[in-house]
Each structure stands twice: as structure tokens, then as C-alpha cells.
Design a protein around this motif. Structure first.
Motif, PDB file in Angstrom:
ATOM      1  N   ALA A  11     -15.911  32.460  -9.407  1.00  0.00           N
ATOM      2  CA  ALA A  11     -16.830  31.598  -8.645  1.00  0.00           C
ATOM      3  C   ALA A  11     -16.126  30.960  -7.458  1.00  0.00           C
ATOM      4  CB  ALA A  11     -17.402  30.523  -9.557  1.00  0.00           C
ATOM      5  N   MET A  12     -15.015  31.566  -7.044  1.00  0.00           N
ATOM      6  CA  MET A  12     -14.192  30.919  -6.014  1.00  0.00           C
ATOM      7  C   MET A  12     -14.919  30.732  -4.683  1.00  0.00           C
ATOM      8  SD  MET A  12     -11.070  29.906  -6.721  1.00  0.00           S
ATOM      9  CE  MET A  12      -9.800  30.299  -5.517  1.00  0.00           C
ATOM     10  N   LEU A  13     -15.746  31.694  -4.305  1.00  0.00           N
ATOM     11  CA  LEU A  13     -16.404  31.542  -2.997  1.00  0.00           C
ATOM     12  C   LEU A  13     -17.340  30.334  -3.027  1.00  0.00           C
ATOM     13  CD1 LEU A  13     -16.459  32.873  -0.206  1.00  0.00           C
ATOM     14  CD2 LEU A  13     -18.575  33.989  -0.885  1.00  0.00           C
ATOM     15  N   PHE A  14     -18.059  30.194  -4.116  1.00  0.00           N
ATOM     16  CA  PHE A  14     -18.968  29.054  -4.258  1.00  0.00           C
ATOM     17  C   PHE A  14     -18.197  27.734  -4.213  1.00  0.00           C
ATOM     18  CE2 PHE A  14     -20.714  25.910  -7.240  1.00  0.00           C
ATOM     19  CZ  PHE A  14     -21.912  25.634  -6.610  1.00  0.00           C
ATOM     20  N   VAL A  15     -17.151  27.658  -5.038  1.00  0.00           N
ATOM     21  CA  VAL A  15     -16.384  26.409  -5.111  1.00  0.00           C
ATOM     22  C   VAL A  15     -15.722  26.125  -3.763  1.00  0.00           C
ATOM     23  CG1 VAL A  15     -14.474  25.241  -6.252  1.00  0.00           C
ATOM     24  CG2 VAL A  15     -16.032  26.668  -7.574  1.00  0.00           C
ATOM     25  N   SER A  16     -15.170  27.180  -3.161  1.00  0.00           N
ATOM     26  CA  SER A  16     -14.436  26.967  -1.919  1.00  0.00           C
ATOM     27  C   SER A  16     -15.361  26.549  -0.790  1.00  0.00           C
ATOM     28  CB  SER A  16     -13.673  28.229  -1.529  1.00  0.00           C
ATOM     29  OG  SER A  16     -14.563  29.246  -1.131  1.00  0.00           O
ATOM     30  N   ALA A  17     -16.613  27.006  -0.824  1.00  0.00           N
ATOM     31  CA  ALA A  17     -17.542  26.625   0.238  1.00  0.00           C
ATOM     32  C   ALA A  17     -17.764  25.115   0.215  1.00  0.00           C
ATOM     33  CB  ALA A  17     -18.872  27.363   0.070  1.00  0.00           C
ATOM     34  N   LYS A  18     -17.955  24.562  -0.962  1.00  0.00           N
ATOM     35  CA  LYS A  18     -18.199  23.114  -1.056  1.00  0.00           C
ATOM     36  C   LYS A  18     -16.919  22.340  -0.743  1.00  0.00           C
ATOM     37  CE  LYS A  18     -21.493  21.198  -1.735  1.00  0.00           C
ATOM     38  NZ  LYS A  18     -22.329  20.660  -0.635  1.00  0.00           N
ATOM     39  N   VAL A  19     -15.802  22.788  -1.308  1.00  0.00           N
ATOM     40  CA  VAL A  19     -14.525  22.092  -1.040  1.00  0.00           C
ATOM     41  C   VAL A  19     -14.215  22.135   0.458  1.00  0.00           C
ATOM     42  CG1 VAL A  19     -12.021  22.281  -1.378  1.00  0.00           C
ATOM     43  CG2 VAL A  19     -13.552  22.390  -3.337  1.00  0.00           C
ATOM     44  N   SER A  20     -14.456  23.283   1.081  1.00  0.00           N
ATOM     45  CA  SER A  20     -14.182  23.426   2.514  1.00  0.00           C
ATOM     46  C   SER A  20     -15.056  22.495   3.338  1.00  0.00           C
ATOM     47  CB  SER A  20     -14.488  24.855   2.971  1.00  0.00           C
ATOM     48  OG  SER A  20     -13.387  25.671   2.753  1.00  0.00           O
ATOM     49  N   GLN A  21     -16.365  22.533   3.047  1.00  0.00           N
ATOM     50  CA  GLN A  21     -17.293  21.700   3.820  1.00  0.00           C
ATOM     51  C   GLN A  21     -16.805  20.262   3.841  1.00  0.00           C
ATOM     52  OE1 GLN A  21     -21.089  21.009   1.932  1.00  0.00           O
ATOM     53  NE2 GLN A  21     -21.498  19.332   3.319  1.00  0.00           N
ATOM     54  N   LEU A  22     -16.482  19.749   2.680  1.00  0.00           N
ATOM     55  CA  LEU A  22     -16.132  18.328   2.606  1.00  0.00           C
ATOM     56  C   LEU A  22     -14.696  18.077   3.086  1.00  0.00           C
ATOM     57  CD1 LEU A  22     -18.009  17.443  -0.691  1.00  0.00           C
ATOM     58  CD2 LEU A  22     -18.678  16.890   1.636  1.00  0.00           C
ATOM     59  N   ALA A  23     -13.825  19.074   2.949  1.00  0.00           N
ATOM     60  CA  ALA A  23     -12.447  18.873   3.409  1.00  0.00           C
ATOM     61  C   ALA A  23     -12.373  18.867   4.932  1.00  0.00           C
ATOM     62  CB  ALA A  23     -11.547  19.963   2.837  1.00  0.00           C
ATOM     63  N   LEU A  24     -13.337  19.535   5.563  1.00  0.00           N
ATOM     64  CA  LEU A  24     -13.316  19.630   7.026  1.00  0.00           C
ATOM     65  C   LEU A  24     -13.837  18.370   7.696  1.00  0.00           C
ATOM     66  CD1 LEU A  24     -14.512  23.298   7.383  1.00  0.00           C
ATOM     67  CD2 LEU A  24     -12.496  22.367   8.510  1.00  0.00           C
ATOM     68  N   LEU A  25     -14.571  17.556   6.949  1.00  0.00           N
ATOM     69  CA  LEU A  25     -15.189  16.367   7.543  1.00  0.00           C
ATOM     70  C   LEU A  25     -14.403  15.123   7.135  1.00  0.00           C
ATOM     71  CD1 LEU A  25     -18.886  17.308   6.734  1.00  0.00           C
ATOM     72  CD2 LEU A  25     -17.751  17.461   8.952  1.00  0.00           C
ATOM     73  N   PRO A  26     -14.224  14.191   8.065  1.00  0.00           N
ATOM     74  CA  PRO A  26     -13.455  12.993   7.721  1.00  0.00           C
ATOM     75  C   PRO A  26     -14.033  12.242   6.526  1.00  0.00           C
ATOM     76  CG  PRO A  26     -14.487  12.800   9.891  1.00  0.00           C
ATOM     77  CD  PRO A  26     -14.628  14.209   9.464  1.00  0.00           C
ATOM     78  N   GLN A  27     -15.364  12.296   6.381  1.00  0.00           N
ATOM     79  CA  GLN A  27     -15.992  11.572   5.274  1.00  0.00           C
ATOM     80  C   GLN A  27     -15.579  12.144   3.918  1.00  0.00           C
ATOM     81  OE1 GLN A  27     -17.669  12.716   7.946  1.00  0.00           O
ATOM     82  NE2 GLN A  27     -18.489  10.870   8.909  1.00  0.00           N
ATOM     83  N   GLY A  28     -15.335  13.451   3.900  1.00  0.00           N
ATOM     84  CA  GLY A  28     -14.990  14.083   2.638  1.00  0.00           C
ATOM     85  C   GLY A  28     -13.493  14.189   2.419  1.00  0.00           C
ATOM     86  N   ARG A  29     -12.742  14.010   3.509  1.00  0.00           N
ATOM     87  CA  ARG A  29     -11.290  14.178   3.479  1.00  0.00           C
ATOM     88  C   ARG A  29     -10.644  13.210   2.479  1.00  0.00           C
ATOM     89  NH1 ARG A  29      -8.606  18.383   4.142  1.00  0.00           N
ATOM     90  NH2 ARG A  29      -7.161  17.500   2.677  1.00  0.00           N
TER      91      ARG A  29
END
Lengths: 251, 646, 232
Positions: free
Chosen positions: A178-196
Motif C-alpha cells: 500500500a506504499m503508493l497510497f500511504v506515500s501520497a498522503k505523507v507527501s502531500q502533508l510533508a510538502l506543506l508547512p502546515q503538515g511539516r
């Protein structure tokens, strides 16, 4: 003007999670090539109901490619042979008169079959519940423009966030990962200061949950991204790896 | 009439919500832990409400009809969400958003509610950005905006063509955080079949577990309905397949008033119908009207040639094209509100100028491509164009898109007061399920705004005003006779349907209902047609109870049974819509009575007689419902004839 | 320990051990090249390595690298098969853009190991182990060039090794970029770059090995050069 085709369908029928499933063969005639794949299944079901049989159960809802409810493994491809679309957007003009179409459910230990072609994808919700959010309560947010976000970051986050959680990545993966699914969410939030702020915590928690739920290990075959109806990029997986390794090295 | 107390707080418009919040009763944190709230639905309104109530400390049971809250049909909203941020410095303000919404709703919405909506709209954007919603940004890092129908400012925030998805995933992530904390008990693949009333208050629900088919009871101190609209009564609509009006009908049958059922929005930019197997209509975002120009041929013979396949749209010369929206509404042009655009398209097609099957008009991007370049158009609308091409097999960069109006949203719904409480104490309705903020017509990008406003910022306050005197009430047992009775009624309803064993599938009956609804209760309505519709709907009802076929078992997974239960309720709603449309002798917003139009064919309101919310009280099966009126008093704005010409 | 109890951790172990083995292969290939041009030089390198303490330590590390890589490969594959569920797809098509090798790494790996066993029996057993434990008294453990050339004089041995190199090439083309991807050293820009670099690198290594094998066959099998032998 309207073109119609006749088809043979090999459909997986399975009573419930524990029952043994098997393929049933059906014939449908006069399917308009302008209709969608699910509309073709509607025709099959109408036919089955008229014959007094139980219709084929499959998941579907918005029928415009965004809710992620529809699934189906069609002729060896999740969401069928067309690229970058969901099953509900697959149109019958992709098939030829006389074709035999094999329709299977997602097959993965993480997604047990509920009935016929319907599978249980609540594992994805559990992974999100483990950490796929920013820990903020309603009311505390500052002005939306208070933090500047580079357009490239916002765009890349949006691309990752376009995941619809359909499960095609797991279905396509020979490892049931399920890595693509998990990585999509982790990436989205890691890229934004709010999620960093809680990126490390999130990566740790979501990967731990993913492993706990019995999804496989990613071997970077890339089948997930190739079959993803929203073309979520494989590079998200590299980012997840990076975030996770960084988090673990900090421990 | 005493039941219809809208509870609008006193004071000037701009201070009502502030005053309300300052004086309302609250529940202290220790007591919140002792109170249970049921939220039915996990869309923008339901998901946001369940998450926020969980954050506040209430125990929430949240039901979802799909396999995950992330799939609710809010996800399909493409264009954007309005807010009065005025980031573009184009003169926007809370008042202007309020005014546009009231005007867009054709002066049939409650002032105080709409003002509150405009007020909290800005908080929504802040909240969503904090959640990590990747709104579109400019190169400087600030948020980008686009314009939408019915407004002269750019106030719409968007995330590509997937704004609804991103906002829903934001609410979903907050919800899952509360699920993880144990504050929200999330139940997926459940459908509500009844609301349970104990001593006049809503105290629980009867649910059907869609996987096992089992009927289950759930109790709580309050029940929140967030189950969306009933647009699927038309069978073909832009709604998701599972979208239904059943929860609203159950509340209606239990005594909640149903307000303005006739106000249904027909969205102007949908992909036209192609054939009889069609199961749903796909919406193309209204944002396309920003850059696309809508036209039909000026000459009937050209239209006929196009329909016969002898001419291509690109062969029609500029001077032979009728950009009818720009012609009729010079000030707003292609960006008139949805009801106006839809009727104008219908008018052209009825007059014989339609293209495609005759029920379609062109949405043309060739000017935009010339002006902005193909890349810029692709950046703005690429995913929509791709979707269109996949469905229609036509390249919209080269030939104009074809569009036609389709049922999309229902402004009507369960009547609620300022606190979003229905006429049944303890029963709340939020989002599209209630009637509140859009009057007779909803503006684009306002549904997301209303859903999230109700869920994040309104209900979590107002429900406390109700719950504050419930803190002494202990948890309810689902063994109460009221629950047993409700469950028995549900089971006998199911058994009745299963026992029919007729010949017709649910879908075939639903299609018949849909045809009647769109023919007589659709975009253009008249007295004779509506009367006919009532007779025809009754015929379908008879057919339904005598000739329906549901294969499979009653208390196991049974998709046909699910659909049958929903159709049974759609028949009720269809009738109610026709009754309401028949009684409302005026044209306003999404309700167009052909008898009531100006010489130019514009909607003609009758403010003297119909400036009220039409609320219907259930009086029993096959009894005519009773009308109650909530008068609308416009204290703060001047009521005008809607004018998008100047 | 996250390197064993998390999926990404286990993959990191695979990646790091794999990259380490790639380094070894690079060294081994360079060393082999010497044999084509000067058997004496080759023997000198063998002599320098031999069974000295530092070589033995390095050999132990190398062996550990192999063992870890192999054990983890089987472990991961078992888990992956379990994750796939009990029912298999009736129709399975490899999606466009997915390399065949990426879906068959274990099979390729097993081929590589099988050859590795033969290879060890042919050379390591008769050289380093022989030097240590005198397991083959009639073979001179210091005469590497003689041992190698004697084998590669035969065309079928060369053919066998070429098959091995092809399997190795497939294994490396996926393994190289995949390893970097797994340790997080990748993004949209570098995605194709790493793939190209990996392919070039794998090709150089495998061509290097193949060149030596073919050259020895041509020199001693076809042209009939005399095989130089060190005095025992």
C-alpha cells in the motif's frame, strides 16, 4: 450512429469473505459502445434480475471518477485496460464485438472480498486514522494567507493529494503493498508547512499501521503508479522512504 | 404555527451571530463526555460536524453509507468554494457575499442564516488551509481565486478541478483523527431507515447494516441528519448512485417539516444524455463558463444540419453563432446563475436550435485558446477536458464541448431554524439535507461553503444550546419500547417489499419515475403538467407495490433491496415536489412556472403572496400534507427583481 | 529495531546490502580485467588478497552482505506472497512501463545464487579456502590465473557464465535505481536519471565480466595459447 457490441463476461462470484468463489460466464448483447463499463454491468444485472437470479454485487457510487468507490480488475488491469481512469470512466468503445472480458475483485489480503466483486477497504481508513492529518482543532487556524507556500510545492502536494483511495495500487502490486497510497498522503502533508510540523510522527505512525494491517513490502516495480487512475507519482514513495528513514534516525 | 419558530436572534444583521454565540448556553467539558450525538452522513457537513463534535469532547456515532467517509458525494464538487476574503482586492466583503447569495437565491432565503454563512466563510478557508488542503496558489505563494456564476468578484478558492475532493479529504482527515482518539465511533456501510422519537425528542436511529443486512438500533441525546439532497428523484442526475433522500423522508414521516421541496437545481453544464442505458449524468464544472462561451447556431437549418451530422460546429461562421447568454444578459454573460443559464439552454433547444441529439448546446473554448494559449487553458481545465474526452470521445480543444442542463442539487430539504434544529426537538439537519441558505437557487461554489459552515462552525455551537439541558439525561437504552416499535415498523416495511415478487427491477421503475419528474417537475413546470405528474406518480406507486422484484434475501447483503427502499422514499419526495410546485404560483430560482414569466421569458416572482418558506407536514400515507408558512421578512436588503442584464 | 520490524526498514537493509554487493562486483570486474592482459598481474592481485587477515575480514563482511541480502529477499518475498491473499488473479497483465526484471527479482536472484555456488566451488574453494584449510592438496591456491583460464577454455563454461551475466544484468538494472529509491534518494527529476545511470552501470559491469570470459576463451580456447602455470 450508435454502435453496439456483444460480449462474454467471466465474472467472479463469491458469497462472502469465507466462501469459495468461482467464475460464472454470462453473455450480454447489444451493448452501446457509448455506455460506460458499469452501465454494461447494469445491463447484465437487469438481465439477471429478469431471470430471477441475484445480480452481481460491485462497488460504485459517483460514476465520474472521483469517489474511488469503484474497483474491478478487468482483463488483468485494475480499472480496466484504459489508462488514468477509474472503472466508471471506462467506456465500452475500448472493447470489440465478441470479446471475452474477465472481471475479478481486487485480490489482496488487505482487502478481503465481501461479496462478488465488492471488497473491504477499511484498512485504508485505519492507515489515515493512524496519522494522515494535521493535528489541529476547528477554530484555531490563522489567516489562510499568513504562510506563503511556493506554487511548485502546493502543486506537487495537490498532485499527491489527488489520490482517491480506490485501492488500485494494492490490487496492481504483486506484493500487495500500500506504499503508493500511504506515500501520497505523507507527501502531500510533508510538502506543506502546515503538515511539516508532524511529518516524522506521521510517517512513523502510518507506516507502522500499514505494516500491521498485513500489506506487503514495496519492491518498486512501479505497477501501482502505472495503474493509478489519478497517475499518482512513484516519487512519492521515495519521499515517504526519506521521511521514514529520517524519522527513524532521529529516534 | 407555533412549531415554526425560526429563532432568529435579535439585533442588527451583522451582530446576530456574535450575539447568539455570546448568549447561547454551553456544555462544560466534563458534561460533554456524558452526551452522545448521532451524525448520519460523512460528507462535508456530516464529516465536519462529527469531527468537530469529537474535538469538543462529545461522544459521536457517525454513519456512512459508503465503505469510507472519503467517498461522500461532496467529493465530486469540482469548481470551488466561496469566501469573502477579498484577497483579490476587487471589492468583496461579507455583506456582498451575503447579498449575492440572497439575490442568487431569488429572495427566498432567510437573511440571518445567509449572513452568518457569509461571516463564517472566511474561517472555513483558514481551517482548510491549516488542515493541509492544497488550494491553488499564485507564484508569490498566496492563494489564487477564480470567478463563478452570479458574482462580479473573484472569491472562489479552488484546488484544481477537485475542490470538493480536497475539502472532503480535509474533513475526513479530521474525522479520522477523532476516530483514532476514540471520540467518534465510525460505522461504514450503514444506511438509516428510521429516526426514533422518545417523548417528543429525537433519541436514536434504526440503521440497516448493508453488509450483513441486519437491522440495528442506536441511541443518543441528539441526532444530526447530514445525508445530502434528493436530486436522484430524477433518476438521471449528477448525484452519486447512492445519494438519496430517504433519511430526510424518514424525518418527514416522523413529523419534521419538509421545506421548499420544489426548489431543485438543474445544472447548466453537464454532458448530454447519450442513450437509454445511461445511469448518471456527468457534470462539467461551472468554472468552465469563466472562459468558455456558450452558443447555438443562429439559423435553424444549421442546427438541423449539425444534428444530421452534415455540418461540424467549427464550420459555423462566427456571425452565424448565437451566443445567447451574452446576447440576453450582457452584464453577466456566460456567468449568469445556474437557473438562468439552464432555462436559456432549454429555451434554445425547445425552439429547435439544439445540437447533438437536439438536447445540447455548445461550450466553446476556441476564443480562450486564442487569447490565453492552449497551455493556459490546459492548466486551468486540463482534467475536465480529459474527463470529457474519455466520456464523449471528442477532443474539446478542437471541437466545442456539448453540454445540457441536468438535475444537480436540491435547495429544498428538512426545515430547520436558525440553530439548524428541525421541528422535532433534538433532531438537526445540516448541509444539503436542510433547506436553509440557498433560497430558491444556489450559486456555484456555495454548497461546499454551506456544508462546511454548518459542520465546522454552526452546528457545533447551536447543538450545545439544545444539549445543555440534557446533561442530566442518562444514556438511553435501545431496549425502550419506542426503539422496538421503530424496528418492527422497519422490518415490516422490508418484508412488505420482499413479498411483492413482481416482475420489474427497481431501476426500471426508478427510470419511469425519473421521466415523469423531468418531464413535468423539471426545468419548466405548469399546472396541467404538475397535476398530471401527481396522477402518474401515484400510478408508479401502485406499480411499485404490485410489480416490484427484489431477488435475494431481506436480511443479508442485498443491493436491490437498498435501492427499493430508497425508491419508495423517492416516490414520496416526487409527490411532495409536485405538490409544492403546484401550490407555488410564481417562478423563482430553480422553480419555473411557465404561467409566470415576463414577456422576455424571465422568471416572475410573486412576492406578495409567496414570500415564504413552504413547509409541509406529513399527515399519513396517501394523505395530502399540510402546508405551513414561514414568512420571510427582509429587514436589511431591498427585495428586487433579479437582473443579470445590467 | 526498525531495520527488521518495519517494511521500509527491511527494504533499507535490502538496498544497502545490495549496493554493497554492487561495489564488490565492480571491484571483482576490474580485477578480472587484469587477467586478459597479464596473468601474472592477476596472480599478483590474488597473492595480495590471498588468505590474509584483512582479506578474511572483508570476505566475512562480504559473505554477511550476501547472506543478509538473500535472507531478507526470501523473508520479504514470503511476506509479500502472504499479503497478496489466497486467491490469485486469473488474468494478469504486466502494466506498460513496468520492467519485467522488477517483478522477477527473486527468480533472478536465485539464478545468480545458483551460479554463485558453482563459482565458489570452482574458485573460492580451491583458492582462499584451500590456502586456509588445504582442502584440495593437488591444486596450487596461489595460481588463480591457471584455475580461471582452465575453466574458460571451454566454450560451454563461457556460455554458462554468459547466462549468469544476463541474469545479473537484469537483477542489477532494477536493483540499482530501486535501492536508491528505497533509501529515499530519488524524486521526479532524478527518477529517469537514476534509471539510466543504473542501466549504464549494470551494462558496464556485466560487459566487463563477459569480456573477460570471452577473451579468455578466444585466447586459450580458440587461438590455443599456452596456459601459464606457476611452479608448485
Amino acid at each position: 450512429m450508435e454502435k453496439t457490441i456483444d460480449l462474454t463476461l467471466k465474472v467472479w462470484r463469491q458469497r462472502d469473505r469465507k466462501a469459495k468463489g468461482q467464475f460464472e460466464t454470462y453473455n450480454v448483447k447489444g451493448i452501446s459502445t457509448d455506455s460506460s463499463f458499469l452501465e454494461m454491468l447494469d445491463v447484465l444485472n437487469e438481465q439477471l434480475i429478469n431471470e430471477g437470479k441475484e445480480p452481481v454485487v460491485f462497488d460504485h457510487d459517483c460514476r465520474e471518477g472521483i469517489c474511488g468507490m469503484c474497483s474491478l480488475y478487468i482483463n488483468g488491469h485494475p480499472h480496466g485496460p484504459d489508462s488514468a481512469i477509474t472503472t466508471c470512466q471506462l467506456h465500452m468503445r475500448k472493447f470489440k464485438n465478441g470479446d471475452t472480458i474477465t472481471i475479478e475483485p481486487w485480490r489482496s489480503a488487505g482487502f478481503p472480498v465481501i461479496r462478488d466483486l465488492m471488497v473491504d477497504r477499511t484498512a485504508y481508513d485505519q492507515i489515515i486514522a493512524a496519522g494522515g492529518y494535521t493535528s489541529i482543532n476547528v477554530g484555531g487556524a490563522q489567516d489562510a494567507n499568513a504562510v506563503l507556500i511556493p506554487k511548485t510545492d502546493a502543486d506537487e502536494a495537490m498532485d499527491a493529494a489527488s489520490c482517491i483511495g480506490c485501492g488500485a495500487c494494492v490490487a496492481a502490486c504483486k506484493n500487495g503493498s500500500a506504499m503508493l497510497f500511504v506515500s501520497a498522503k505523507v507527501s502531500q502533508l510533508a510538502l506543506l508547512p502546515q503538515g511539516r510540523v508532524e511529518a516524522a510522527r506521521r510517517a512513523r505512525a502510518m507506516v507502522a499501521k500499514m505494516d500491521e494491517l498485513g500489506f506487503g513490502n514495496c519492491t518498486n516495480t512501479g505497477a501501482c503508479a502505472a495503474e493509478c487512475p489519478k497517475s499518482v507519482s512513484l516519487s512519492n514513495i521515495a519521499r515517504l522512504n526519506r521521511e521514514f528513514i529520517k524519522a527513524k534516525l532521529q529516534d | 404555527m407555533s412549531k415554526l419558530d425560526s429563532k432568529i436572534p435579535a439585533g442588527p444583521l451583522a451582530e446576530k451571530w456574535t450575539n447568539y454565540k455570546a448568549t447561547q448556553k454551553l456544555v462544560n467539558p466534563a458534561n460533554k463526555r456524558r452526551l452522545d450525538v448521532i451524525v448520519v452522513g460523512t460528507g462535508l457537513a456530516g464529516g465536519a460536524a462529527a469531527a468537530t463534535l469529537g474535538e469538543l469532547g462529545f461522544n459521536v456515532i457517525n454513519f456512512c453509507i459508503q465503505d469510507s467517509p472519503r467517498r461522500a458525494h461532496s467529493i465530486a464538487a469540482q469548481g470551488g468554494i466561496n469566501a469573502a476574503k477579498n484577497y483579490q482586492n476587487d471589492g468583496d466583503s461579507v455583506y456582498r457575499l451575503f447579498y449575492d447569495t440572497i439575490k442568487g437565491g431569488d429572495y427566498r432565503a432567510r437573511e440571518a442564516n445567509v449572513y452568518r454563512l457569509a461571516e463564517v466563510s472566511n474561517n472555513i478557508i483558514d481551517q482548510c488551509v491549516a488542515q493541509g488542503v492544497p488550494f491553488a496558489r499564485e507564484y508569490g505563494g498566496l492563494l489564487d481565486n477564480r470567478s463563478f456564476g452570479g458574482a462580479q468578484v473573484s472569491r472562489t478558492f479552488y484546488a484544481k478541478g477537485q475542490t470538493g475532493q480536497q475539502l472532503l479529504l480535509g474533513a475526513y482527515s479530521s474525522l479520522m483523527r477523532q476516530v483514532n482518539k476514540g471520540k467518534v465511533d465510525l460505522r461504514t456501510r450503514y444506511e438509516m431507515l428510521d429516526v426514533v422519537i422518545v417523548d417528543g425528542r429525537a433519541r436514536g436511529v434504526i440503521m440497516r447494516n448493508l453488509v450483513t443486512g441486519g437491522i440495528e438500533r442506536f441511541a443518543a441525546h441528539a441526532v444530526v441528519i447530514a445525508t445530502g439532497g434528493y436530486g436522484n428523484v430524477f433518476f438521471l442526475s449528477t448525484n452519486a448512485m447512492a445519494s438519496n433522500g430517504s433519511a430526510a423522508v424518514q424525518c418527514y414521516r416522523k413529523g419534521a417539516y419538509f421545506a421548499n421541496p420544489a426548489y431543485a437545481q438543474i445544472h447548466p453544464t453537464c454532458i448530454p444524455v447519450h442513450g437509454e442505458f445511461q445511469s448518471k449524468l456527468t457534470l462539467m464544472s461551472e468554472s468552465l463558463r469563466n472562459d468558455g462561451r456558450i452558443w447555438v447556431p443562429k439559423k435553424k437549418e444549421d442546427a438541423e444540419a449539425i444534428r444530421a451530422g452534415k455540418l461540424k460546429p467549427t464550420q459555423i461562421k462566427e456571425e452565424d453563432r448565437d451566443y445567447y447568454l451574452e446576447r440576453r444578459y450582457p452584464a453577466f454573460g456566460n456567468l449568469v446563475p445556474r437557473d438562468v443559464a439552464s432555462r436559456a439552454a432549454k429555451e434554445r433547444c425547445d425552439a429547435g436550435y439544439g445540437v447533438g441529439t437536439g438536447l445540447a448546446v455548445y461550450l466553446d473554448f476556441s476564443d480562450a485558446i486564442k487569447r490565453l494559449g492552449r497551455d493556459a487553458v490546459e492548466a486551468r481545465y486540463g482534467n475536465l477536458f480529459q474527463m470529457y474526452e474519455k466520456i464523449v470521445d471528442d477532443n474539446p480543444y478542437e471541437t466545442p464541448m456539448m453540454i445540457y442542463p441536468a438535475s444537480h442539487y436540491t435547495m429544498g430539504g428538512i426545515w430547520v431554524d436558525y440553530e439548524l434544529q428541525t421541528t422535532i426537538p433534538g433532531l438537526f439537519a445540516i448541509g444539503e439535507a436542510n433547506f436553509s441558505d440557498h433560497g430558491a437557487n444556489r450559486l456555484g461554489a456555495s454548497a461546499l461553503m454551506q456544508g462546511l459552515a454548518d459542520g465546522y462552525f454552526v452546528l457545533p455551537y447551536t447543538i450545545q444550546n439544545y444539549l445543555s439541558d440534557q446533561i442530566q439525561v442518562p444514556r438511553f437504552s435501545t431496549d425502550l419500547p419506542e426503539f422496538a416499535e421503530a424496528e418492527k415498523a422497519v422490518k415490516s416495511r422490508i418484508d412488505r417489499l420482499m413479498a411483492i415478487k413482481g416482475k420489474q427491477s427497481v431501476d426500471s421503475l426508478h427510470k419511469k419515475l425519473g421521466r415523469i419528474m423531468s418531464d413535468y417537475v423539471g426545468m419548466g413546470r405548469n399546472k396541467a403538467g404538475l397535476e398530471k405528474a401527481l396522477v402518474e406518480i401515484d400510478k408508479i406507486k401502485k406499480e411499485f407495490y404490485s410489480d416490484l422484484r427484489i431477488p435475494g434475501e431481506a436480511y443479508a447483503l442485498n443491493v436491490e433491496l437498498e435501492k427499493a427502499l430508497r425508491l419508495e422514499d423517492f416516490i414520496e419526495i416526487g409527490k411532495l415536489m409536485a405538490i409544492d410546485a403546484l401550490h407555488r404560483e410564481e417562478s423563482c430560482g430553480g422553480h419555473f412556472r411557465e404561467e409566470h414569466q415576463t414577456e422576455e421569458g424571465e422568471a416572475k416572482r410573486n412576492d406578495e403572496q409567496f414570500m415564504y418558506v413552504g413547509c409541509w407536514e406529513y399527515k399519513g400515507e396517501d394523505q395530502k400534507p399540510e402546508l405551513h408558512k414561514e414568512e420571510l421578512n427582509y429587514e436589511f436588503i431591498k427585495v428586487q427583481q433579479r437582473n443579470y442584464k445590467q | 529495531m526498525w531495520l527488521t520490524n518495519s517494511s521500509i526498514g527491511r527494504k533499507v537493509v535490502m538496498s544497502v546490502s545490495g549496493l554493497f554487493l554492487v561495489l564488490f562486483l565492480t571491484f571483482h570486474m576490474c580485477m578480472n580485467l587484469a587477467l586478459v592482459f597479464s596473468p601474472e598481474a592477476y596472480n599478483a592481485i590474488c597473492g595480495f588478497l590471498g588468505a590474509r587477515w584483512y582479506t578474511l575480514a572483508l570476505t566475512a563482511v562480504l559473505a554477511a552482505g550476501f547472506v543478509v541480502h538473500i535472507i531478507f529477499a526470501f523473508w520479504l518475498t514470503l511476506q509479500n506472497r502472504k499479503a497478496r491473499g489466497t486467491d490469485r488473479y486469473a488474468v494478469n497483465v504486466r502494466p506498460q512501463g513496468v520492467e519485467w526484471s522488477s517483478q522477477n527479482m527473486l527468480v533472478l536472484g536465485i539464478i545468480v545464487i545458483l551460479f554463485l555456488i558453482i563459482h565458489m566451488a570452482q574458485f573460492w574453494f580451491k583458492m582462499q579456502l584451500n590456502e586456509l584449510a588445504n582442502v584440495c592438496p593437488d591444486v596450487n591456491p596461489h595460481d588463480g590465473s591457471y584455475l580461471v583460464i582452465s575453466e574458460f577454455k571451454n566454450w560451454w563454461m563461457v556460455a554458462l557464465y554468459l547466462v549468469w551475466f544476463v541474469a545479473l544484468w537484469f537483477h542489477l538494472t532494477h536493483g540499482f535505481w530501486s535501492a536508491l529509491h528505497t533509501i529515499g534518494f530519488n524524486n521526479n527529476t532524478w527518477f529517469n536519471r537514476w534509471k539510466v545511470i543504473g542501466n549504464v552501470f549494470a551494462t558496464i559491469i556485466c560487459l566487463g565480466f563477459a569480456f573477460v570470459a570471452v577473451a579468455l576463451y578466444v585466447q586459450y580456447g580458440v587461438l590455443g595459447w599456452e596456459v601459464p602455470q606457476m611452479a608448485h
